[in-house]
Design a protein around this motif. Structure first.
Motif, PDB file in Angstrom:
ATOM      1  N   ARG A  38     -42.130  -8.653  92.821  1.00 42.49           N
ATOM      2  CA  ARG A  38     -42.903  -7.144  93.203  1.00 42.49           C
ATOM      3  C   ARG A  38     -43.643  -6.905  91.510  1.00 42.49           C
ATOM      4  NH1 ARG A  38     -41.769  -3.343  96.432  1.00 42.49           N
ATOM      5  NH2 ARG A  38     -39.563  -3.825  96.721  1.00 42.49           N
ATOM      6  N   ASP A  39     -44.351  -6.858  92.003  1.00 44.29           N
ATOM      7  CA  ASP A  39     -46.473  -7.106  90.504  1.00 44.29           C
ATOM      8  C   ASP A  39     -47.278  -6.803  90.852  1.00 44.29           C
ATOM      9  OD1 ASP A  39     -47.216  -8.994  91.375  1.00 44.29           O
ATOM     10  OD2 ASP A  39     -46.515 -10.711  90.355  1.00 44.29           O
ATOM     11  N   GLN A  40     -47.632  -6.486  89.968  1.00 41.95           N
ATOM     12  CA  GLN A  40     -49.198  -6.146  90.174  1.00 41.95           C
ATOM     13  C   GLN A  40     -50.202  -6.782  91.158  1.00 41.95           C
ATOM     14  OE1 GLN A  40     -48.334  -7.235  87.428  1.00 41.95           O
ATOM     15  NE2 GLN A  40     -50.517  -8.328  86.473  1.00 41.95           N
ATOM     16  N   ASP A  41     -49.644  -8.160  92.090  1.00 40.50           N
ATOM     17  CA  ASP A  41     -50.121  -8.394  93.636  1.00 40.50           C
ATOM     18  C   ASP A  41     -49.113  -7.810  94.402  1.00 40.50           C
ATOM     19  OD1 ASP A  41     -52.070 -10.246  91.909  1.00 40.50           O
ATOM     20  OD2 ASP A  41     -51.092 -11.255  92.255  1.00 40.50           O
ATOM     21  N   GLY A  42     -47.941  -7.313  94.502  1.00 40.11           N
ATOM     22  CA  GLY A  42     -47.307  -6.434  95.577  1.00 40.11           C
ATOM     23  C   GLY A  42     -46.219  -7.122  95.397  1.00 40.11           C
ATOM     24  N   ASN A  43     -45.481  -6.953  97.218  1.00 35.48           N
ATOM     25  CA  ASN A  43     -44.294  -7.343  96.870  1.00 35.48           C
ATOM     26  C   ASN A  43     -43.903  -9.013  98.192  1.00 35.48           C
ATOM     27  OD1 ASN A  43     -41.681  -6.131  98.491  1.00 35.48           O
ATOM     28  ND2 ASN A  43     -41.583  -7.265  97.533  1.00 35.48           N
ATOM     29  N   TYR A  44     -43.734 -10.148  97.350  1.00 37.51           N
ATOM     30  CA  TYR A  44     -44.080 -10.959  98.632  1.00 37.51           C
ATOM     31  C   TYR A  44     -42.428 -12.064  97.845  1.00 37.51           C
ATOM     32  CZ  TYR A  44     -46.251 -11.966  93.844  1.00 37.51           C
ATOM     33  OH  TYR A  44     -46.861 -12.599  92.568  1.00 37.51           O
ATOM     34  N   ARG A 149     -56.604  -5.519  99.017  1.00 37.95           N
ATOM     35  CA  ARG A 149     -56.481  -4.048  98.764  1.00 37.95           C
ATOM     36  C   ARG A 149     -55.414  -3.861  99.091  1.00 37.95           C
ATOM     37  NH1 ARG A 149     -61.286  -0.293  99.196  1.00 37.95           N
ATOM     38  NH2 ARG A 149     -62.983  -2.605  98.260  1.00 37.95           N
ATOM     39  N   GLY A 150     -54.588  -3.611  97.843  1.00 41.53           N
ATOM     40  CA  GLY A 150     -53.490  -2.624  97.546  1.00 41.53           C
ATOM     41  C   GLY A 150     -52.506  -4.022  97.271  1.00 41.53           C
ATOM     42  N   GLY A 151     -52.217  -4.851  97.465  1.00 39.63           N
ATOM     43  CA  GLY A 151     -51.238  -5.738  97.484  1.00 39.63           C
ATOM     44  C   GLY A 151     -50.421  -6.623  98.047  1.00 39.63           C
ATOM     45  N   TRP A 152     -50.538  -7.374  98.571  1.00 40.51           N
ATOM     46  CA  TRP A 152     -49.650  -8.347  99.219  1.00 40.51           C
ATOM     47  C   TRP A 152     -48.074  -7.407  99.899  1.00 40.51           C
ATOM     48  CZ3 TRP A 152     -50.586 -12.752  96.408  1.00 40.51           C
ATOM     49  CH2 TRP A 152     -51.957 -13.454  96.628  1.00 40.51           C
ATOM     50  N   ARG A 153     -48.162  -6.979 101.027  1.00 40.49           N
ATOM     51  CA  ARG A 153     -46.861  -5.866 101.620  1.00 40.49           C
ATOM     52  C   ARG A 153     -46.217  -7.036 103.130  1.00 40.49           C
ATOM     53  NH1 ARG A 153     -48.105  -4.645  97.451  1.00 40.49           N
ATOM     54  NH2 ARG A 153     -48.547  -2.220  96.785  1.00 40.49           N
ATOM     55  N   PRO A 154     -45.181  -6.236 103.037  1.00 34.63           N
ATOM     56  CA  PRO A 154     -44.244  -6.683 104.347  1.00 34.63           C
ATOM     57  C   PRO A 154     -44.683  -6.885 105.305  1.00 34.63           C
ATOM     58  CG  PRO A 154     -43.099  -5.657 102.777  1.00 34.63           C
ATOM     59  CD  PRO A 154     -44.089  -5.828 102.167  1.00 34.63           C
ATOM     60  N   ASP A 155     -44.347  -7.538 106.542  1.00 35.42           N
ATOM     61  CA  ASP A 155     -45.373  -7.561 107.364  1.00 35.42           C
ATOM     62  C   ASP A 155     -44.564  -5.994 108.511  1.00 35.42           C
ATOM     63  OD1 ASP A 155     -43.553  -7.946 108.490  1.00 35.42           O
ATOM     64  OD2 ASP A 155     -44.630 -10.227 108.956  1.00 35.42           O
TER      65      ASP A 155
END
Length: 271
Positions: A38-44, A149-155
């Motif tokens: 979990r960082d500036q690229d999102g949650n992945y 935009r906004g980073g990776w997020r869970p589907d």
């Protein structure tokens, strides 16, 4: 190139022969190990490719007239526990001796400086108070390439996107109190001071004693029918198993060497 940091817990800390106690081996990264980030690229979920450091190591390694690695070694990235710049922490605590990618991950061998800060860090590593190795740098190539935009997020089902880091530019590494990965390990703190204590033992006895020192377990299991009683509530902590006397089955030679080890432990604790 945006900077990223990754931290790895330290495991398997043990004393090794052939040094003076100032050379530390530890993994700065592990390969092909899915890890939730979990960082500036999102949650992945992140996976570091085993070839991710090939180019950067070629660029940073000693070459020609340059005899040193172009990589810094800092404690907690030269920052305080709150993430603010630290003037003291910005001073290097050591210099890389070797950095290489093996079958497990990015292995670093570091010679620690003879400074107050480096001594504090070394002691904390030996005592298990510092629990992570960390590196910072930039991700030059990943699959997929850029986060949305906004980073990776869970589907919708909660599944995380897997991002494979294919090329990483290494900038600096070092111990940190904040672990993120679970599979990296400190391989050893080399210390020739222990060798005289082990030299009186046979090879089998020496390996057994070294394993005990690494794990904090007694040399022999308790005799059947006489398990050690746990301390009563309020009793002082008896300390690690390294303080326990050897069982009657040990040889006289081993008892003498054990007494020397115990005296060395007590002397170090009194410093």
């Amino acid at each position: 190139m945006e900077a990223f940091t990754r931290a790895f817990p330290l495991e398997d800390i043990h004393v090794r022969a052939g040094g003076d106690g100032r050379t530390v081996e530890a993994y700065a990264a592990v390969f092909d190990t899915p890890t939730v980030i979990r960082d500036q690229d999102g949650n992945y979920t992140e996976v570091i490719d085993r070839r991710a450091f090939e180019r950067t190591l070629n660029q940073l390694a000693p070459a020609g007239s340059r005899s040193t690695w172009r990589v810094g070694v800092l404690y907690n990235h030269g920052r305080t526990l709150f993430g603010t710049p630290s003037e003291r922490g910005a001073m290097p605590i050591g210099a890389p001796v070797e950095i290489k990618a093996d079958s497990r991950g990015l292995l670093t061998v570091t010679r620690y400086n003879k400074t107050e800060l480096a001594d504090e860090v070394l002691e904390n590593i030996r005592e298990g108070s510092i629990t992570a190795q960390s590196f910072s740098g930039g991700f030059l190539r990943s699959d997929p390439g850029r986060p949305p935009r906004g980073g990776w997020r869970p589907d919708a089902s909660g599944k995380l996107r897997t991002v494979r880091r294919q090329e990483i530019a290494l900038r600096e590494y070092g111990p940190t109190p904040f672990p993120a990965y679970v599979d990296a390990a400190v391989i050893g703190v080399r210390a020739e001071q222990v060798m005289p204590l082990l030299s009186e033992l046979s090879p089998d006895e020496r390996e057994k004693l070294a394993d005990m020192l690494r794990t904090g377990t007694p040399l022999d299991p308790p005799a059947q029918g006489t398990p050690a009683a746990p301390p009563a509530a309020g009793d002082p902590d008896p300390g690690p198993a390294a303080e326990d006397p050897p069982s009657p089955g040990h040889s006289a030679r081993q008892k003498i060497a054990w007494a020397k080890v115990r005296a060395e432990i007590k002397a170090r604790r009194a410093l």
